[in-house]
Design a protein around this motif. Structure first.
Motif, short mmCIF file in Angstrom:
data_model
loop_
_atom_site.label_atom_id
_atom_site.label_comp_id
_atom_site.label_asym_id
_atom_site.label_seq_id
_atom_site.Cartn_x
_atom_site.Cartn_y
_atom_site.Cartn_z
N GLY A 1 0.93 -1.72 -0.07
CA GLY A 1 0.36 -0.07 -0.01
C GLY A 1 0.62 0.98 -0.33
O GLY A 1 0.45 2.35 -0.62
N ALA A 2 2.11 1.57 0.23
CA ALA A 2 2.17 2.27 0.91
C ALA A 2 2.99 2.79 -0.45
O ALA A 2 2.86 4.08 -0.86
N PRO A 3 3.63 2.54 -1.49
CA PRO A 3 4.23 3.30 -2.18
C PRO A 3 2.93 3.64 -3.21
O PRO A 3 2.84 4.50 -3.99
N LEU A 4 1.99 3.08 -3.09
CA LEU A 4 0.52 3.86 -3.81
C LEU A 4 0.05 5.12 -3.05
O LEU A 4 -0.12 5.68 -4.37
N ALA A 5 0.13 4.95 -1.87
CA ALA A 5 -0.20 6.07 -1.42
C ALA A 5 1.08 7.45 -1.47
O ALA A 5 0.77 7.98 -1.78
N ILE A 6 1.97 7.12 -1.65
CA ILE A 6 3.28 7.58 -2.08
C ILE A 6 2.94 8.50 -3.43
O ILE A 6 3.52 9.65 -3.80
N GLU A 7 2.94 7.39 -4.67
CA GLU A 7 2.38 7.92 -5.98
C GLU A 7 1.79 9.33 -6.12
O GLU A 7 1.29 9.91 -6.42
N TYR B 1 7.24 5.19 -10.85
CA TYR B 1 8.74 5.38 -10.11
C TYR B 1 8.10 4.24 -8.89
O TYR B 1 8.49 3.19 -8.52
N TRP B 2 6.66 5.07 -8.78
CA TRP B 2 6.35 4.07 -7.35
C TRP B 2 5.48 2.87 -7.60
O TRP B 2 5.38 1.85 -6.85
N ILE B 3 5.24 3.48 -8.65
CA ILE B 3 3.72 1.84 -8.73
C ILE B 3 5.04 0.92 -9.23
O ILE B 3 4.91 -0.55 -9.36
N LEU B 4 6.31 0.91 -9.90
CA LEU B 4 7.22 0.08 -10.13
C LEU B 4 7.96 -0.87 -8.52
O LEU B 4 8.52 -1.52 -8.84
N THR B 5 8.01 0.58 -8.06
CA THR B 5 8.48 -0.14 -6.56
C THR B 5 7.43 -1.40 -6.54
O THR B 5 8.04 -2.00 -5.61
#
Lengths: 379, 524
Positions: free
Chosen positions: B96-102, B145-149
């Motif tokens: 969830g974190a990278p999606l939120a950061i995105e 970048y965040w989605i690919l993280t």
């Protein structure tokens, strides 16, 4: 209070702010419902499409971020509500998907479906989208038919952690009077804000079409605004009469994650009375909305931002009472001990802390959005 | 409720549909955004009206495409909850974190400044407008970048520990996840493929103008920039392609074996440059894997491990185990056979079940002993947890033909685009491109090819990862929501109709706008 629980509250507050801002930003959806009825000709439609077409992405992005933040901080909610109330969320998504391209495609030549279809999409998004969003928010209070057991992952035949216990998959939630009531409130709030924004923008513009729109918006606010207030009052009365569920943190079997869930009559009223600062935010919000409507109706002064701030505060306060004070913020109608609380549904301490650092960027994001908004709206 | 394979298939089909439609729109956004920013920078410096028109024309193409990317993107995000709810809990603490950061860092940046870039020509200063265009491009790529993280972590889970108390994986090292080598390679490879798509699309549209003897100056200058941009992209694609192969060989050996149709490995494994698979080949028969193949000696060993004589395990080697490999930390280990992995996975699962039964019991010596013992079994065996959901070795193998052909189509098309871009650059430099009608035709035909190339890359990544959603930890059949397959097929059909209509409408509008040309676009 442990650091962990503090962070759970902090993240509930962040998600609540995002939810509150999202409800405010549905003024775009409300504005879309003016395409038919309020706008009388192509010129007027074009004006509406311009003023709302420059803002729709903001609402959309907030919805996406709300989803992301809910996922990051309360993954069990994401998993239980989205995976369980499948059709409710799919319909909400569809109503936003058909919005996203309609602004851009409507006015283009050879757009396959014709202007009327894209306008229909915007109308559906404006009416159905807002009502269903309200329904989804109402489930925080009215609950859902699901069972949840994290250890199901270890069972052989069915390893689903949380599953819906009827075959309507969330469709039934739409037809519950309480949920529908909040749906109508959100729709009316969106439309009222849409009218206020139309008045705000059109009264600054030159030309016949914008003057007509401004006047019509003003006269329509009188009806829609009053409707909004009446339905809102009805909702608040229902909310305060509703029975809520709390996790009993004083119980010996409470282990920081799970504990017995107890029923409590008038729980939300108690939450307001017991947390004076939430009640204060709520009252300020309500007063601002009322003042904004009175100023608009009686003094014909543009009060969009005042009303918007009021809506944000009121919704924020309601969402806080839903999650704070050990509430089960999405209780199970099937098995009360499956209910979701901040304790059992949140991310780990490490993730919440990491994301808390990330959240420090939010004010800067708001700052540049506000700056761009001013630049793009002042003329 | 019994999980049927039909539900898993329906959920995968729906996700594949959404992801592939999303990836029809997103690559152009990634690359064209940067090209537009370059064009506007030219305008800002030269103050020539020509560059403003060029910027505006490509912005219009960008905007039409952008709306479609947004429409498909939101469904993808929410589908993790609606269709992969088990997954959402089991790894939501990380995912969830990278999606939120995105959303917070990138998507807001992209959409806020896109509004300025698109609607702001007469509302803001030139400098602010230019900054907005760059921020839109940066926002879009940052978003990627965040989605690919998130995606990189599914291929190469790291920076986590399993918590039996909550029955899920929990993040222990944020930076390990954000800067994982898999993520960095994937980000580079995906974003530069977007740059390549944009370069080819720009060259193709301009070639059409040149064929029609229109917009000469606009087309020649756009081709000049696009061909250099494309060459840069393809050079970077080769670098990131190589680093991707290296990370895959370490973290997903089965995917690498499927990409190459390699059933039995050897020291100094050759690379199959071209091959036709034998459709009768199964993992448990002695048929030859290929009907026909052209090999380059020892190259696969080199690509995978930077050593011409290294051992690359094949599909059957991985199932049988017994070879030495280096794990993520560089330690040498003996590969376990499939059955042993399943056994360890089942021990981990049983230990978790016991933990679950005892964790809420009143405290006492017995509880402490049981929990400690369960924990030690988990620590020892959790790496293979996902295998407890698999029944036969076959289930651990991805679809070989799909993975193999997608990979080879991608690589061959990549080679074609190197040649294509070099010729485009050279013809343009010699100022003879407008007379080479054969090349202009080829340029137009290259548009579907570049999209096939980009999509094929994602097919390799995602089909090649099967049966896993999270490599080794969770297979697809334990990731899905408890929705009936009928519901999922219904939404699948709705999405098919909706997205296909959207695509046709988009293409019609795009063709009309292209037909109008840079001078024909009315700007509001």
């Amino acid at each position: 209070m442990t650091t962990y629980h503090f962070l759970q509250l902090y993240w509930w507050a962040i998600v609540s702010i995002l939810g509150a801002v999202l409800v405010f930003l549905t003024f775009v959806q409300g504005g879309q419902t003016l395409l038919w009825g309020t706008a009388k000709n192509e010129d007027e439609k074009r004006i509406l499409l311009t003023i709302f077409g420059h803002k729709w992405e903001l609402t959309f992005t907030t919805l996406v971020t709300f989803g992301g933040a809910a996922f990051a901080s309360f993954p069990l909610f994401y998993s239980t509500s989205f995976g369980g109330a499948y059709w409710l969320w799919i319909l909400i998504l569809l109503s936003f998907v058909i919005q996203s391209f309609s602004y851009e495609f409507r006015s283009k030549e050879r757009n396959l479906l014709g202007k009327k279809t894209y306008e229909t999409f915007l109308m559906i998004n404006g009416i159905v989208g807002t009502i269903l969003l309200g329904v989804a928010v109402a489930t925080f209070i009215s609950g859902g038919n699901y069972a949840m057991d994290k250890m199901n992952i270890t069972t052989g035949s069915s390893n689903i952690i949380s599953y819906w216990t009827n075959n309507y998959r969330g469709l039934e939630l739409i037809f519950k009077p309480f949920n529908l009531l909040l749906g109508v409130v959100v729709f009316l709030a969106a439309r009222t804000l849409g009218l206020l924004f139309t008045f705000n923008q059109c009264s600054k513009m030159e030309g016949e079409a914008s003057k007509n729109l401004a006047n019509r918006a003003l006269s329509k606010v009188k009806v829609t605004g009053v409707g909004f207030v009446l339905f809102f009052v009805a909702f608040v009365v229902c909310l305060f009469l509703t029975t809520g569920y709390r996790v009993d943190t004083a119980s010996a079997s409470f282990n920081g994650i799970n504990g017995p869930i107890v029923e409590e009559k008038f729980a939300y009223l108690h939450n307001m009375l017991g947390q004076w600062w939430i009640a204060a935010i709520f009252l300020i919000g309500v007063v601002l909305v009322l003042v904004a409507l009175i100023r608009t109706v009686f003094k014909e002064k543009s009060s969009f931002y005042l009303a918007g701030l009021g809506v944000v505060l009121a919704v924020f306060a309601i969402l806080l009472t839903v999650g704070f004070a050990n509430m089960a913020y999405f209780h199970s109608l099937y098995d009360i001990n499956s209910s979701l609380t901040l304790y059992n549904s949140s991310s780990s301490l490490y993730t919440l802390r990491t994301m808390a650092w990330v959240s420090l960027a939010v004010p800067f994001v708001i700052l540049y959005i506000a700056y761009v908004w001013r630049k793009m709206t002042q003329k | 409720m019994l999980l049927t394979s039909s539900l898993v298939d329906a959920s995968r089909l729906q996700f594949a549909l959404t992801a592939m439609y999303h990836w029809l729109f997103v690559p152009l956004t990634l690359g064209l955004g940067v090209l537009i920013a370059i064009f506007e920078t030219k305008y800002y410096i030269s103050k020539e009206e020509f560059w403003k028109k060029t910027t505006q024309f490509w912005s219009r193409i960008f905007a039409i495409n952008f709306a479609c990317g947004v429409a498909t993107g939101i469904i993808l995000e929410f589908e993790f909850g609606t269709n992969w709810s088990n997954y959402s809990w089991f790894v939501g603490d990380i995912f969830g974190a990278p999606l939120a950061i995105e959303g917070i860092f990138a998507f807001f940046m992209e959409t806020t400044f896109f509004a300025v870039m698109y609607f702001g020509w007469n509302r803001v200063s030139k400098g602010f407008h230019l900054a907005s265009t760059w921020l839109t491009a940066i926002g879009a790529n940052l978003s990627a970048y965040w989605i690919l993280t998130a995606n990189g972590w599914m291929q190469d889970p790291r920076g986590v520990a399993f918590n039996p108390m909550t029955a899920r994986n929990e993040m222990t090292d944020f930076w390990d996840i954000v800067f994982s080598p898999t993520t960095i390679s994937k980000f580079g490879h995906s974003v530069f493929s977007g740059f390549l798509v944009a370069a080819i699309v720009v060259i193709a549209i301009c070639s059409w103008y040149l064929l029609k003897k229109r917009e000469k100056e606009f087309s020649l200058k756009s081709i000049k920039y696009a061909s250099v941009f494309g060459l840069f992209a393809i050079a970077m694609l080769m670098v990131t392609g190589h680093t991707s192969a290296q990370t895959v060989s370490k973290t997903q050996p089965m995917k690498l074996a499927a990409m190459e149709g390699l059933y039995r490995g050897q020291n100094g494994t050759p690379f199959v440059a071209f091959g036709i698979l034998n459709p009768k080949k199964e993992i448990d028969n002695e048929e030859k894997p290929f009907l026909f193949k052209i090999e380059v000696p020892k190259i696969l060993s080199f690509l995978a491990f930077s050593d011409f004589n290294s051992f690359v395990p094949g599909i059957n080697d991985i199932i049988d185990g017994g070879y030495i490999y280096k794990d993520k930390n560089g330690e040498e280990k003996l590969a376990l056979p499939f059955n042993e992995k399943v056994r360890k996975g089942e021990i981990a699962k049983r230990a978790l079940a016991v933990y679950g039964q005892f964790k809420d019991k009143p405290n006492g010596a017995q509880k402490d002993t049981v929990l400690a013992q369960a924990q030690s079994y988990l620590d020892e065996n959790f790496d293979y947890f996902g295998y407890s959901f698999l029944k036969s070795p076959k289930e651990s193998v991805p679809n070989v033909p799909v993975t193999f052909y997608s990979f080879h189509i991608m690589v061959m098309l990549g080679g074609y685009f190197i040649l294509f871009l070099l010729i485009a650059f050279w013809l343009n430099k010699k100022k003879i491109i407008e007379n080479k009608r054969w090349f202009l035709f080829i340029a137009i035909i290259s548009v579907p090819l570049v999209y096939i190339c980009a999509e094929a890359g994602w097919v390799v990544a995602e089909v090649g990862r099967q049966p896993w959603t999270i490599q080794d930890l969770l297979p697809v059949n334990a990731s899905v929501s408890g929705v009936s397959s009928g519901n999922v097929y219904t939404t699948f059909i709705i999405f098919v109709v909706l997205f296909t209509t959207l695509l046709i409408a988009e293409l019609m509008i795009l063709f009309r706008q292209i037909g109008k040309g840079p001078d024909g676009i009315k700007w509001n």
